[in-house]
Each structure stands twice: as structure tokens, then as C-alpha cells.
Write an enzyme that holds these catalytic residues in place. Structure first.
Site, PDB file in Angstrom:
ATOM      1  N   TYR A   1       0.727  -1.083   0.056  1.00 59.28           N
ATOM      2  CA  TYR A   1      -0.104   0.061   0.122  1.00 59.28           C
ATOM      3  C   TYR A   1       1.014   1.139   0.015  1.00 59.28           C
ATOM      4  O   TYR A   1       1.740   1.438   0.935  1.00 59.28           O
ATOM      5  CB  TYR A   1      -0.882   0.292   1.163  1.00 59.28           C
TER       6      TYR A   1
ATOM      7  N   ASP B   1       9.334   3.073   0.610  1.00 60.60           N
ATOM      8  CA  ASP B   1       8.211   3.758   1.232  1.00 60.60           C
ATOM      9  C   ASP B   1       8.244   3.749   2.788  1.00 60.60           C
ATOM     10  O   ASP B   1       7.961   2.637   3.378  1.00 60.60           O
ATOM     11  CB  ASP B   1       7.037   3.451   0.638  1.00 60.60           C
TER      12      ASP B   1
ATOM     13  N   LYS C   1       2.884  10.856   7.460  1.00 54.41           N
ATOM     14  CA  LYS C   1       2.470  10.726   8.875  1.00 54.41           C
ATOM     15  C   LYS C   1       2.911  11.530   9.817  1.00 54.41           C
ATOM     16  O   LYS C   1       3.032  12.818   9.609  1.00 54.41           O
ATOM     17  CB  LYS C   1       2.769   9.063   9.022  1.00 54.41           C
TER      18      LYS C   1
END
Ligand SMILES: Cc1ncc(COP(=O)(O)O)c(C=O)c1O
Length: 440
Positions: free
Chosen positions: A164, A245, A272
Site C-alpha cells: 500500500y 516507502d 504521517k
């Protein structure tokens, strides 16, 4: 009583009971949700926050606690899917935001803090010689991927099945019809031989390999160091851009998982918590690639974004990294997570139940499943309803977490919070013991 026990022996009826209890306990959330469905598709504007029978409306947060609009208090183990590292009211973060606010919103110019935040992240993550900011992890990945394509003059992108990388980079199952329209080559996570073969097969057209060093949304499944090392060597050999990532994983050590493994990708994406809990994305890496974004160059790649250097985010992020999430704190915080995960696994093992908690440090996922979990394929046998039941049962016990069973710690959590959580899991295992033993 007899019916309750009988129903508890059947997963479908245990879930129906839990949903009924949840609905009875949350009339205000239900009313608000029903109203929202009239103006938003499914009453929702962020898919991952939806859960059945309807999501809670969260009214406020403080420290590591949340309150819903029906007045229930929860310890927040969702932790904004890792962005909530600092909790909901860290005084240093708040002061930084308030100071920035006092000087005006959306100034439309370079500001005093963006280079400070850039220096802080470049000092932390070994691959970052240069960095640029954007507004989300999705956007960071989008820019990293198009940069890799422009840099190599190649087209294809290798991704991990089950990985993801944002709302338009969703690779679970058959993927998503609204994925960004790149030409993706999918490989199996942690499969060294198969992946190497695929890299060699596509090498001439392959612009990038993008990988989460630990899959977050995919179930907190860690990549083996050997797998990442193979990716590093093969991509270097074939001139492919390797992208880590680390939108979620950068918090797992002072220098992310690239630091832990001593493996330096060409580009890294961030997101984040780095924005202190505000909207954030970042991408960076080798100067040779990133310097093409230098606007003084006649051949510069454009990188626009109205809010890229949003002063509130820059200020919260810089305060967080420099004053709160110091390298020492990152080490001790994640050690607490490792200890908690071992404790939770021991609770299940002691009862001989097929329940396991995978992850690293402060991020973990519960799986009701036997056998080793090394790639999302291993989760194919998992019955999704266990996650639904676990989630509703934990909400009933005052613990808010992600529907898919992801558990994320935040800095304000005390030992008493972690003890309480472990006790709640122990109670759950005991309450649902027969059901789990019979059904998983
Ligand atoms: C590994 C990973 N990459 C990218 C993203 C997307 O980040 P955002 O939600 O900020 O777009 C996420 C979000 O959960 C993520 O976990």
C-alpha cells in the site's frame, strides 16, 4: 446465559451480537453517520476510517485518549495510523503551532522553518541528500515514482502484491480500478528468487521498485534484510531507482528501517507523524535525482503544491523531531512496543490459540491465524470477520483501534495504558477462547 454461550460458539452470531451491542451503545454516532450519508458517499471521506455497522464520531482527543459523541472514552491504539505519534495534545507541538498561527496563515512565500525541517529529516534518514515536501504520503509516492520514470526514461514500476502506497497505489487482492495508471509489475514480498527473476525480465523497462520495508496496511509484515539487500543490489545493477516507502516505518528507529538494515535506497518517501500530526508528505534521496527539481535549472522538473511548505505543518514537524521524538526517544519507545508485542504473543501461546501479533516496535497487527506470516499471500486464509469481532469487542472494552487489527502506540501512553491493553486482550482471548479454537 445458555443462549449467550451457544451464540458465542458461532462466529457469525458472535459478530451479530457485537454489532447489536455497538449499535445500542452509540445512538449519537449512528444519527450523525446516517445524516452524513445524505451528502457524502457512504457518509465517509476517508475509506480506511469506515467500519460496520457504522463508524464512531470522535468528538475530541487528549494525550492518548479519545472521546466519542456518545460520551465514551477510549485509549487510542489507532494512533491515526501512525501519524498520531505525539498524541493529541503534546504541549511542544501545540506551542509550535500556536507560535506559527500568531504570525499568519498561508503566507505564500518561503518561510523560516521549511529548511529547518528539511535539515532535520536529511540528518536522520541516510538516503536523504535532498528532500522536498508535499501534503500526503500518496503525493510523496506519486512524485517519487514520476521522478524515477523521468530520471530513467523508463516506464514500468515494480510493486509488492499486497503493498500500500496511498489511495491510488493499492495492491491488495486485484488492486483497485482507481489506481494511478502506471504500468505495474507485481511481485511477492520476501520472495528473493522470484523477484530477482522479474527484475531481470523487465530490467530494460523498469524505472523503479517501490517497497515498504515493513508492510503497514498489508498487516505489519516485515521485509527480510536479505530481500531488501537483493532489491538494492539488483536495482543498482540494472539502473532501476529503488524507493523505500517509509511513510509509516520511518518512526521505527531513529533512522527508519533503512538505518536499521544499513540499506540505502535511491529515494525515500515520508509522511504521517513527521508533520507533527498535521497534513504532511515528503520525498527525497540522491542529489543527482532530486536536484532536477531545482527551479534555477533550465531543465527543472516542476513540483508545485499550494501547501507544500504549510507553516503550521513545518513548525509542528520541526518541533517534534528536534524536541520530542529525539533518537533516544525513538529507541526507547519502540523497545516498549517490542516488549508489548512479545507479551501479547505470549498470552495467545499460553492458551494454545492461533492468534499472533506481527510487527516491529511501536506498530503491530493482530492476526487470528496459524502459521508463519511472511507475505500477504499467507493472509489469504484469514477470515476477515475475526478482525471485525476483535475490533468491536475492543471498542466495547474502551480501546479504539483500526478495524483491520492494526495497533499503533503513541508517545503519551503510560505503562498503565499498555498493561490495561494487555489485560483487555487477555480477557478477550479468554472470552472468545472456544470460538477461536473452533473456528480459526
Ligand atoms: C506505507 C504507506 N505509504 C503511503 C501512505 C499514504 O499516505 P497518506 O495517507 O498520507 O496519503 C500510507 C498511508 O497509510 C502508507 O501506510
Amino acid at each position: 446465559m445458555t443462549t449467550a454461550i451457544a451464540r458465542n460458539l458461532d462466529l457469525a452470531s458472535a459478530l451479530a451480537d457485537a454489532e447489536e451491542r455497538f449499535t445500542r451503545a452509540n445512538p449519537d454516532s449512528k444519527r450523525r453517520y446516517d445524516g452524513a450519508t445524505k451528502v457524502m458517499p457512504g457518509g465517509n471521506t476517508r475509506t480506511v476510517l469506515f467500519f460496520g455497522p457504522f463508524p464512531l464520531t470522535i468528538a475530541r482527543g487528549e494525550g492518548c485518549q479519545l472521546w466519542d459523541t456518545d460520551g465514551h472514552r477510549y485509549v487510542d491504539f489507532l494512533g491515526e495510523y501512525s501519524a498520531g505519534l505525539y498524541g493529541h495534545s503534546n504541549p511542544i507541538i501545540r506551542a509550535a503551532i500556536e507560535r506559527a498561527l500568531a504570525d499568519g496563515i498561508a503566507l505564500g512565500g518561503h518561510n523560516k522553518v521549511e529548511a529547518e525541517l528539511a535539515s532535520l529529516v536529511c540528518a536522520r534518514f541516510p538516503s536523504l541528500e535532498r528532500v522536498r515536501f508535499c501534503n500526503s504520503g500518496t503525493e510523496a509516492n506519486l512524485f517519487a515514482l514520476v521522478a524515477a520514470r523521468a530520471h530513467t526514461g523508463r516506464n514500468k514500476i515494480m510493486v509488492m502484491q499486497g503493498g500500500y502506497h496511498g489511495g491510488v497505489f493499492y495492491f491488495s487482492g486485484d488492486g483497485s480500478p482507481i489506481n494511478a495508471p502506471f504500468s505495474f509489475v507485481k511481485t511477492r514480498y520476501n520472495d528473493i528468487e522470484g523477484t530477482l527473476k522479474l527484475i531481470e525480465l523487465h530490467a530494460r523497462d523498469l524505472a523503479a521498485v517501490i517497497v515498504e520495508p515493513m508492510m503497514g496496511g498489508g498487516g505489519c509484515i516485515a521485509a527480510d534484510a536479505e530481500f531488501l539487500r537483493m532489491l538494492r543490489e539488483a536495482t543498482r545493477k540494472h539502473g532501476v531507482v529503488l524507493i523505500f516507502d517509509e511513510v509509516m516505518t520511518s518512526r521505527l528507529t531513529p533512522s527508519g528501517l533503512q538505518g536499521k538494515h544499513g540499506i540505502t535506497p535511491d529515494l525515500t518517501t515520508l509522511g504521517k507523524y513527521i508533520g507533527g500530526g498535521l497534513t504532511f508528505g515528503g520525498f527525497g534521496g540522491r542529489a543527482e535525482i532530486m536536484d532536477r527539481f531545482d527551479p534555477r535549472r533550465p531543465d527543472a522538473w516542476p513540483h508545485a503544491g499550494t501547501f507544500n511548505n504549510n507553516i503550521l505543518t513545518m513548525s509542528a514537524g520541526a518541533a517534534g523531531l528536534s524536541q520530542v521524538y529525539t533518537p533516544e526517544v525513538a529507541v526507547s519507545f519502540n523497545a516498549r512496543g517490542d516488549k508489548l508485542r512479545a507479551r501479547l504473543n505470549a498470552l495467545a501461546e499460553k492458551r494454545g490459540l492461533p492468534v499472533q501479533f506481527t510487527g516491529i516496535g511501536s506498530m503491530m497487527t493482530v492476526h487470528v491465524l496459524r502459521g508463519a506470516i511472511r507475505s500477504p499471500d499467507d493472509l489469504a486464509r484469514k477470515d476477515k470477520r475475526w478482525a471485525d469481532l476483535f475490533h468491536l469487542d475492543m471498542i466495547g472494552r474502551g480501546y479504539y483501534l483500526a478495524r483491520r487489527g492494526m495497533i499503533t502506540l503513541s508517545l503519551p501512553m503510560t505503562d498503565a495504558d499498555l498493561d490495561g491493553f494487555a489485560q483487555a486482550i487477555e480477557d478477550w482471548l479468554d472470552e472468545r477462547r472456544d470460538l477461536i479454537a473452533a473456528g480459526a
